[in-house]
Enzyme design. Structure first.
Site, short mmCIF file in Angstrom:
data_model
loop_
_atom_site.label_atom_id
_atom_site.label_comp_id
_atom_site.label_asym_id
_atom_site.label_seq_id
_atom_site.Cartn_x
_atom_site.Cartn_y
_atom_site.Cartn_z
N THR A 120 -20.09 -15.66 6.71
CA THR A 120 -20.67 -14.50 7.67
C THR A 120 -19.58 -13.38 8.13
O THR A 120 -18.12 -13.84 8.15
CB THR A 120 -21.21 -15.27 9.01
OG1 THR A 120 -21.22 -13.95 10.03
CG2 THR A 120 -20.05 -16.03 9.64
N TYR A 144 -18.54 -19.95 16.76
CA TYR A 144 -19.41 -19.76 15.32
C TYR A 144 -18.69 -19.23 14.40
O TYR A 144 -18.50 -20.01 13.30
CB TYR A 144 -20.65 -19.05 15.83
CG TYR A 144 -21.37 -18.67 14.51
CD1 TYR A 144 -21.95 -19.56 13.81
CD2 TYR A 144 -21.51 -17.24 14.30
CE1 TYR A 144 -22.64 -19.26 12.65
CE2 TYR A 144 -22.13 -17.07 12.98
CZ TYR A 144 -22.87 -17.82 12.24
OH TYR A 144 -23.36 -17.40 11.02
P1 NAD Z 1 -31.96 -20.81 10.23
O1 NAD Z 1 -31.80 -21.59 11.62
O2 NAD Z 1 -33.19 -20.29 10.02
O3 NAD Z 1 -31.83 -22.09 9.12
C1 NAD Z 1 -30.83 -22.96 9.39
C2 NAD Z 1 -31.37 -24.25 8.83
O4 NAD Z 1 -30.37 -25.22 8.71
C3 NAD Z 1 -32.66 -24.75 9.74
O5 NAD Z 1 -33.68 -24.84 8.90
C4 NAD Z 1 -32.01 -25.97 10.18
O6 NAD Z 1 -33.33 -26.98 10.60
C5 NAD Z 1 -30.99 -26.42 9.22
N1 NAD Z 1 -30.10 -27.46 9.82
C6 NAD Z 1 -29.18 -26.99 10.80
N2 NAD Z 1 -28.18 -28.15 11.13
C7 NAD Z 1 -28.66 -29.12 10.24
C8 NAD Z 1 -27.95 -30.24 9.81
N3 NAD Z 1 -27.09 -30.73 10.55
N4 NAD Z 1 -28.62 -30.84 8.78
C9 NAD Z 1 -29.68 -30.56 8.08
N5 NAD Z 1 -30.17 -29.27 8.55
C10 NAD Z 1 -29.62 -28.58 9.21
O7 NAD Z 1 -30.78 -19.85 10.20
P2 NAD Z 1 -30.63 -18.65 9.22
O8 NAD Z 1 -30.70 -17.20 9.96
O9 NAD Z 1 -31.73 -18.71 7.83
O10 NAD Z 1 -29.14 -18.72 8.39
C11 NAD Z 1 -28.79 -19.35 7.52
C12 NAD Z 1 -27.31 -19.43 7.28
O11 NAD Z 1 -26.89 -18.31 7.26
C13 NAD Z 1 -26.56 -20.30 8.45
O12 NAD Z 1 -25.51 -20.89 7.89
C14 NAD Z 1 -25.83 -19.17 9.24
O13 NAD Z 1 -24.75 -19.31 9.79
C15 NAD Z 1 -25.82 -18.07 7.99
N6 NAD Z 1 -25.93 -16.50 8.37
C16 NAD Z 1 -26.74 -16.18 9.12
C17 NAD Z 1 -26.87 -14.69 9.38
C18 NAD Z 1 -28.22 -14.06 9.75
O14 NAD Z 1 -28.16 -12.69 10.12
N7 NAD Z 1 -29.38 -14.83 9.94
C19 NAD Z 1 -25.79 -14.09 9.22
C20 NAD Z 1 -24.61 -14.64 8.58
C21 NAD Z 1 -24.64 -15.77 8.42
#
Ligand code: NAD
Ligand code: UDP
Length: 330
Positions: A120, A144
């Protein structure tokens, strides 16, 4: 005929993970989702099996890795609420750092040498200058961002020790939804700007609060680099191809290379929906840098990546299409 390559996708029931599973399937891979469903949705898993499990559960990871023998791990599973990470750092270090270590260990134990990681722009903290290149200092300003930076470091150390390879993709602000509306952004609680502005336009919420109008930016509100989730998904497919064809490890920014202010987003939502957005002026949100804009040229050169969505209104249109179908006014 060659067997279909399997890819283990942790967090594949979430927002970016489900869009990436769709892109992987279109590219001929079988995405095997590994998700605890703590935040994800089983309906979002449409392109391969769902194996329920937690990334901190080593025995379950071994079982699933032995069953499918994936050629790579694509690792999305994490907690990603910046504000919560400040108040409850333990939750973030346990899930994002200890959980990722458990997963990286399991991949190493099971001979899976290719790893793609959701990193990120939050690993950069407050940037000294814009746009942010991959060589900019990484000084995260919240747990985070720190948790994600630690995982990048772990991947480097494992690669040096065991000869595995990884690509860390540093996303800027993920936005929009699948154009045919099969999957979309459905976080609970929702904290991201675009879905909240759409909620205010549709009347699902009374208004949206602008967090700070006194930043040193062109209109006083924060600037972010909004990149379409399907463009993020396509970058993962390209990164997987790069690793499988023997390209070296890399850390790459994924963004458009230009930013939009909070007011730009509100104006875009009003244009796209034809609805008025009720706006409240609020205080700055703690930990928000004034502007975060990527330099994505390294990802473009290394992967041949080119975002298809380059216009904010087109991005908002896809989010609005999903919103109308799946987030009706209560
Ligand atoms: P999201 O919450 O929609 O998806 C995360 C998924 O991980 C969920 O389905 C959750 O159930 C699963 N999860 C969490 N902890 C878990 C565990 N211990 N074991 C198994 N499953 C687990 O989030 P997102 O927005 O799709 O983000 C996905 C990734 O991208 C994350 O790692 C986030 O840090 C990163 N990210 C997101 C953004 C953004 O703008 N959304 C920006 C930068 C980085
Ligand atoms: N933002 C806002 N009101 C909201 C939510 C977000 O003004 O209700 C602003 C926030 O301060 C940031 C931008 O919108 O400048 C994008 O925030 P988001 O939470 O979507 O993503 P972040 O940049 O925090 O990853």
């Amino acid at each position: 005929m060659t067997a279909q390559k399997k890819v283990l996708v942790t967090g594949g029931a979430g927002y970016i993970g489900s869009h990436t599973c769709q892109a992987l399937a279109r590219a001929g891979y079988l995405p095997v989702v590994y998700d605890s469903l703590v935040y994800g949705h089983d309906w979002a898993v449409q392109w391969g099996p769902l194996e329920r499990g937690d990334i901190r559960d080593s025995a379950r990871l071994d079982e699933v890795m032995r069953l499918y023998e994936p050629c790579a791990v694509v690792h999305f599973a994490a907690f990603a609420y910046v504000g919560e990470s400040v108040h409850d750092p333990s939750k973030y270090y346990l899930n994002n750092v200890a959980g990722s270590l458990s997963l990286i260990d399991a991949a190493q134990r099971n001979g899976i040498a290719n790893f793609i990681f959701s990193s990120t722009c939050a690993t950069y903290g407050t940037p000294e200058r814009l746009p942010i290149t991959e060589d900019s200092p990484q000084n995260p300003i919240n747990p985070y961002g720190a948790s994600k930076l630690m995982v990048e470091r772990m991947l480097e150390d494992f690669a040096a020790a065991y000869g595995s390879r990884f690509i860390a993709l540093r996303y800027f602000n993920a936005a929009g939804c699948d154009a045919d509306g099969r999957i979309g952004e459905d976080h609970d609680p929702e904290t991201h700007l675009i879905p909240l502005v759409l909620d205010a336009a549709s009347g699902r919420r009374p208004d949206v609060t602008v967090f700070g109008l006194d930043y040193d930016t062109r209109d006083g509100t924060c600037i972010r680099d909004y990149v379409h989730v399907c463009d993020l998904a396509s970058a993962h497919v390209l990164a997987l191809g790069a690793l499988l064809s023997g390209q070296p490890s890399a850390k790459l920014n994924l963004g458009l290379g230009y930013g939009f202010s909070v007011l730009d987003v509100i104006n875009s939502v009003e244009r796209v929906t034809g609805l008025k957005v009720p706006v409240v002026h609020g205080a700055r949100r703690a930990g928000d840098p004034a502007a975060l804009v990527s330099d994505p040229t390294r990802a473009m050169a290394a992967l041949g990546w080119k975002p298809a969505f380059t216009d904010l209104d087109r991005i908002v249109e896809t989010a609005w299409a999903w919103h109308q179908k799946h987030r009706p006014v209560r």
